[in-house]
Write a protein that holds these residues in place. Structure first.
Motif, PDB file in Angstrom:
ATOM      1  N   SER A 116      -8.964  10.541   6.233  1.00 53.08           N
ATOM      2  CA  SER A 116     -10.116   9.698   5.909  1.00 53.08           C
ATOM      3  C   SER A 116      -9.828   8.251   6.313  1.00 53.08           C
ATOM      4  CB  SER A 116     -10.434   9.759   4.418  1.00 53.08           C
ATOM      5  OG  SER A 116      -9.469   9.041   3.674  1.00 53.08           O
TER       6      SER A 116
ATOM      7  N   GLY B 246     -11.574   3.632   2.170  1.00 55.06           N
ATOM      8  CA  GLY B 246     -12.532   3.981   1.132  1.00 55.06           C
ATOM      9  C   GLY B 246     -13.127   5.348   1.308  1.00 55.06           C
ATOM     10  N   GLY B 247     -12.444   6.196   2.016  1.00 62.67           N
ATOM     11  CA  GLY B 247     -12.946   7.551   2.198  1.00 62.67           C
ATOM     12  C   GLY B 247     -13.729   7.726   3.473  1.00 62.67           C
TER      13      GLY B 247
ATOM     14  N   GLY C  21     -17.638   8.556   3.724  1.00 62.70           N
ATOM     15  CA  GLY C  21     -17.085   8.871   2.420  1.00 62.70           C
ATOM     16  C   GLY C  21     -16.510  10.256   2.336  1.00 62.70           C
ATOM     17  N   ASN C  22     -16.336  10.921   3.462  1.00 66.55           N
ATOM     18  CA  ASN C  22     -15.870  12.295   3.405  1.00 66.55           C
ATOM     19  C   ASN C  22     -14.513  12.441   4.072  1.00 66.55           C
ATOM     20  OD1 ASN C  22     -17.422  11.788   5.891  1.00 66.55           O
ATOM     21  ND2 ASN C  22     -16.735  13.819   6.445  1.00 66.55           N
TER      22      ASN C  22
END
Lengths: 114, 115
Positions: free
Chosen positions: B93, B96-97, B101-102
């Protein structure tokens, strides 16, 4: 709940029918994801919900796929007019907040389209 | 185009020996890497992770090594046990992801540990 719950665990349907898959994330987790794993493939990102923000739908393979998350908790993934290529294990995951990197997965819903 | 690649679909090792699972990535913006383990009919479970500011993270029998210049990471399991037999997924990732976000997952490596 203690973990991520998914239902049904197994679903067999006929081509052309609609299906709904349910995910109940860990209580308090603001982020929720749907992935799918087709035979021999990795985990394919489908959709992501974060709090009250608009969901990231960029992974949905077609407009037959949709998902909603009511009340910031339970989510439903709907597949309309199912096709055989939709057969896969659909995995839901949640995480505490957007800054946390570790996703906690449910056991998945295995969908078989005949 | 796969951003996270696990080129070995399967690996078989003898109990007590070392298992080495490899993962390559193409996106230099990835800054956090995770390994998940998956048993049949269960969801993936988190195993170990590493931030890009480190080159090694150890947790018991599991160690993850990161080589940023080569865009390569590996998971070492020593000593291997029959209960380690599972499919191992590498995931990556961004900050912050990730922008989505995944996590981006590889296709997995099926590890079999023979008694």
């Amino acid at each position: 709940g203690a973990g991520v719950s998914q239902s049904p665990s197994n679903k067999v349907t006929e081509k052309g029918k609609d299906v709904e898959l349910r995910c109940d994330p860990i209580s308090g987790h603001t982020a929720l994801y749907w992935y799918r794993q087709s035979l021999g493939q990795g985990l394919e990102f489908l959709i992501y919900f974060q709090g009250n923000s608009a969901p990231d739908k960029s992974g949905l393979p077609s407009d037959r796929f949709s998902a909603e998350r009511t009340g910031g908790s339970v989510s439903t993934l709907t597949i309309q007019r199912t096709q055989q290529e939709d057969s896969a294990v659909y995995l839901c995951a949640s995480r505490l907040h957007s800054g946390a990197n570790v996703l906690t997965f449910g056991a998945g819903s295995r969908l078989t389209v005949l | 185009d796969q951003q996270v690649k696990q080129n070995s679909p399967s690996l078989s090792v003898q109990e007590g020996r070392i298992s080495i699972l490899n993962c390559d990535y193409t996106n230099s913006m990835f800054d956090y890497f995770l390994w998940y383990k998956k048993y049949p009919a269960e969801g993936p479970t988190f195993l170990i992770s590493i931030s890009s500011i480190k080159d090694k993270n150890e947790d018991g029998r599991f160690t993850v090594f990161l080589n940023k210049s080569a865009k390569h990471l590996s998971l070492h399991i020593v000593p291997s046990q029959p209960g380690d037999s599972a499919v191992y997924f590498c995931a990556a990732s961004g900050v912050g992801g990730g922008s989505q976000g995944n996590l981006i997952f590889g296709k997995g490596t099926k590890l079999s540990v023979k008694p």
